[in-house]
Design a protein around this motif. Structure first.
Motif, PDB file in Angstrom:
ATOM      1  N   THR A  39       1.057  -1.082  -0.118  1.00 40.26           N
ATOM      2  CA  THR A  39      -0.019   0.125   0.003  1.00 40.26           C
ATOM      3  C   THR A  39       0.891   1.348  -0.148  1.00 40.26           C
ATOM      4  O   THR A  39       0.614   2.150  -1.051  1.00 40.26           O
ATOM      5  N   HIS A  40       1.758   1.415   0.876  1.00 37.26           N
ATOM      6  CA  HIS A  40       2.676   2.220   0.908  1.00 37.26           C
ATOM      7  C   HIS A  40       3.565   2.729  -0.283  1.00 37.26           C
ATOM      8  O   HIS A  40       3.723   3.906  -0.965  1.00 37.26           O
ATOM      9  N   ARG A  41       3.995   1.621  -0.937  1.00 38.88           N
ATOM     10  CA  ARG A  41       4.889   1.551  -2.276  1.00 38.88           C
ATOM     11  C   ARG A  41       4.059   2.346  -3.239  1.00 38.88           C
ATOM     12  O   ARG A  41       4.498   3.275  -4.220  1.00 38.88           O
ATOM     13  N   THR A  42       2.745   1.873  -3.384  1.00 33.50           N
ATOM     14  CA  THR A  42       1.805   2.436  -4.408  1.00 33.50           C
ATOM     15  C   THR A  42       1.592   3.845  -4.203  1.00 33.50           C
ATOM     16  O   THR A  42       1.553   4.745  -5.145  1.00 33.50           O
ATOM     17  N   TYR A  43       1.328   4.198  -2.781  1.00 35.70           N
ATOM     18  CA  TYR A  43       1.377   5.638  -2.565  1.00 35.70           C
ATOM     19  C   TYR A  43       2.413   6.572  -3.011  1.00 35.70           C
ATOM     20  O   TYR A  43       2.216   7.630  -3.500  1.00 35.70           O
ATOM     21  N   TRP A  44       3.463   6.226  -2.482  1.00 36.13           N
ATOM     22  CA  TRP A  44       4.530   6.945  -2.889  1.00 36.13           C
ATOM     23  C   TRP A  44       5.004   6.940  -4.514  1.00 36.13           C
ATOM     24  O   TRP A  44       5.333   8.042  -4.767  1.00 36.13           O
ATOM     25  N   LYS A  45       4.832   5.709  -5.119  1.00 29.36           N
ATOM     26  CA  LYS A  45       4.765   5.862  -6.478  1.00 29.36           C
ATOM     27  C   LYS A  45       3.846   6.893  -7.205  1.00 29.36           C
ATOM     28  O   LYS A  45       4.567   7.647  -7.972  1.00 29.36           O
ATOM     29  N   ASN A  46       2.929   6.762  -6.620  1.00 30.81           N
ATOM     30  CA  ASN A  46       1.815   7.939  -7.350  1.00 30.81           C
ATOM     31  C   ASN A  46       2.542   9.396  -6.910  1.00 30.81           C
ATOM     32  O   ASN A  46       2.112  10.215  -7.799  1.00 30.81           O
ATOM     33  N   GLN A  47       2.812   9.372  -5.724  1.00 27.42           N
ATOM     34  CA  GLN A  47       3.222  10.751  -5.407  1.00 27.42           C
ATOM     35  C   GLN A  47       4.344  11.462  -6.084  1.00 27.42           C
ATOM     36  O   GLN A  47       4.390  12.437  -6.247  1.00 27.42           O
ATOM     37  N   LEU A  48       5.269  10.471  -6.274  1.00 24.23           N
ATOM     38  CA  LEU A  48       6.620  10.930  -6.650  1.00 24.23           C
ATOM     39  C   LEU A  48       6.856  10.650  -8.186  1.00 24.23           C
ATOM     40  O   LEU A  48       7.976  11.116  -8.715  1.00 24.23           O
ATOM     41  N   GLU A  49       5.982   9.921  -8.802  1.00 22.56           N
ATOM     42  CA  GLU A  49       6.384   9.420 -10.239  1.00 22.56           C
ATOM     43  C   GLU A  49       6.497  10.926 -11.240  1.00 22.56           C
ATOM     44  O   GLU A  49       5.377  11.860 -11.142  1.00 22.56           O
ATOM     45  N   GLY A  50       7.365  10.836 -11.992  1.00 20.26           N
ATOM     46  CA  GLY A  50       7.542  12.076 -12.984  1.00 20.26           C
ATOM     47  C   GLY A  50       8.128  13.397 -12.108  1.00 20.26           C
ATOM     48  O   GLY A  50       8.198  14.376 -12.710  1.00 20.26           O
ATOM     49  N   ALA A  51       8.522  13.131 -11.077  1.00 19.69           N
ATOM     50  CA  ALA A  51       9.046  14.360 -10.293  1.00 19.69           C
ATOM     51  C   ALA A  51      10.376  14.902 -10.803  1.00 19.69           C
ATOM     52  O   ALA A  51      11.036  14.047 -11.381  1.00 19.69           O
ATOM     53  N   PRO A  52      10.605  16.070 -11.037  1.00 17.23           N
ATOM     54  CA  PRO A  52      11.920  16.707 -11.574  1.00 17.23           C
ATOM     55  C   PRO A  52      13.032  16.294 -10.641  1.00 17.23           C
ATOM     56  O   PRO A  52      12.838  16.027  -9.612  1.00 17.23           O
ATOM     57  N   TYR A  53      14.128  16.243 -11.409  1.00 25.23           N
ATOM     58  CA  TYR A  53      15.407  15.841 -10.629  1.00 25.23           C
ATOM     59  C   TYR A  53      16.334  16.876 -10.664  1.00 25.23           C
ATOM     60  O   TYR A  53      16.500  17.666 -11.338  1.00 25.23           O
ATOM     61  N   GLY A  54      16.911  17.126  -9.462  1.00 25.26           N
ATOM     62  CA  GLY A  54      17.858  18.088  -8.955  1.00 25.26           C
ATOM     63  C   GLY A  54      17.247  19.389  -8.945  1.00 25.26           C
ATOM     64  O   GLY A  54      16.266  19.727  -9.149  1.00 25.26           O
ATOM     65  N   LEU A  55      18.294  20.396  -8.426  1.00 26.24           N
ATOM     66  CA  LEU A  55      18.029  21.667  -8.401  1.00 26.24           C
ATOM     67  C   LEU A  55      19.148  22.701  -8.388  1.00 26.24           C
ATOM     68  O   LEU A  55      20.116  22.424  -7.894  1.00 26.24           O
ATOM     69  N   ASN A  56      19.137  23.589  -9.410  1.00 27.58           N
ATOM     70  CA  ASN A  56      20.190  24.313  -9.646  1.00 27.58           C
ATOM     71  C   ASN A  56      20.033  25.656  -8.867  1.00 27.58           C
ATOM     72  O   ASN A  56      19.069  26.469  -9.210  1.00 27.58           O
ATOM     73  N   VAL A  57      20.956  25.880  -7.817  1.00 27.08           N
ATOM     74  CA  VAL A  57      20.579  27.027  -6.939  1.00 27.08           C
ATOM     75  C   VAL A  57      22.214  27.839  -7.234  1.00 27.08           C
ATOM     76  O   VAL A  57      23.335  27.265  -7.220  1.00 27.08           O
ATOM     77  N   SER A  58      21.991  29.219  -7.231  1.00 29.30           N
ATOM     78  CA  SER A  58      23.202  29.792  -7.526  1.00 29.30           C
ATOM     79  C   SER A  58      24.187  29.756  -6.355  1.00 29.30           C
ATOM     80  O   SER A  58      23.921  29.929  -4.984  1.00 29.30           O
ATOM     81  N   ASP A  59      25.584  29.322  -6.408  1.00 34.27           N
ATOM     82  CA  ASP A  59      26.341  29.021  -5.544  1.00 34.27           C
ATOM     83  C   ASP A  59      27.597  29.487  -5.926  1.00 34.27           C
ATOM     84  O   ASP A  59      28.354  29.134  -7.013  1.00 34.27           O
ATOM     85  N   PRO A  60      28.206  30.261  -5.044  1.00 34.51           N
ATOM     86  CA  PRO A  60      29.710  31.048  -5.292  1.00 34.51           C
ATOM     87  C   PRO A  60      30.798  29.778  -5.371  1.00 34.51           C
ATOM     88  O   PRO A  60      31.804  30.122  -5.997  1.00 34.51           O
TER      89      PRO A  60
END
Length: 243
Positions: free
Chosen positions: A131-152
């Motif tokens: 049940t939990h696997r199905t829930y999280w698969k539906n929640q996170l499927e297709g989620a974007p990867y990574g985050l580009n944040v300006s960093d010196p």
């Protein structure tokens, strides 16, 4: 069972749990009297590195403190088998057992102690994992990867899979904390959820992303009767934030 566990490789690149029977505990060195601890400091124990394939993940050692004419109990457990909630449970059990021993009585417990193995079997019997696997698969499927944040000081070669991390500690004074607490209660939340939301919004503004996944730890204890079970229940929860 968790405190009596060895972690062995299965020959296929995986790791399996091997629980040591109570009758075999004497085959392992996990307890030291103060007479066996001459010259040992608490720092020595704190920096000890376990070999979890050969050693139990627990070390109990008495250390003499001649200066204050007392003994120190060092209680070291590997984080692989225990979470903070469990540690508090064990400390309370130890307090009750120690008091009973001083009074030459058997320890009496308010309720039976369920184990993390019991909890795992409960989940399996109730098909919670599926049940939990199905829930999280539906929640996170297709989620974007990574985050580009300006960093010196960006990560070299753009290695997004690096385990290198930075942290900043912010200490709130009592006055600021009280104000945060009032604000959180006004919105029916906690200081943690308010600051968590602030971090999410900051990442959203810095990363210019309309869909963001961020995670935090959670206790993982879902059933009341397993609240005082000892084991590693802590889990990571991923929150997907569409803006």
């Amino acid at each position: 069972q968790g405190l009596r566990t060895l972690f062995k490789t299965d020959g296929l690149g995986g790791v399996v749990q091997q629980i040591t029977p109570m009758s075999d505990l004497s085959d392992f060195q996990w307890f030291w009297h103060s007479e066996q601890s001459h010259g040992v400091l608490l720092d020595d124990e704190a920096n000890y590195q376990f070999d979890l394939s050969k050693e139990l993940p627990i070390r109990i050692r008495f250390i003499d403190d001649p200066k204050h004419r007392k003994q120190i109990l060092s209680f070291l457990v590997h984080h692989m088998v225990i979470d903070e909630w469990s540690l508090n449970t064990i400390m309370n059990d130890l307090r009750i057992a120690y008091k009973s021993r001083l009074e030459n009585k058997e320890s009496e417990w308010d309720e039976p102690a369920y184990s993390i193995v019991d909890y795992a079997l409960f989940q399996k019997e109730n098909n919670l994992s599926s049940t939990h696997r199905t829930y999280w698969k539906n929640q996170l499927e297709g989620a974007p990867y990574g985050l580009n944040v300006s960093d010196p000081n960006p990560i070299e070669n753009g290695n997004l899979l690096s385990t290198e991390a930075k942290s900043i500690s912010v200490i709130f004074g009592h006055e600021i904390y009280e104000k945060l607490l009032v604000l959180a209660k006004k919105h029916n939340g906690s200081v943690f959820t308010m600051l968590y939301a602030a971090i999410v919004l900051s990442l959203f503004k810095a990363g210019h992303k309309q869909d963001l996944v961020i995670g935090t730890s959670a206790s993982g204890r879902m059933e009341e009767k397993y609240m005082n079970a000892v084991g590693y229940f802590t889990t990571m929860v991923a929150h997907r934030m569409p803006f």
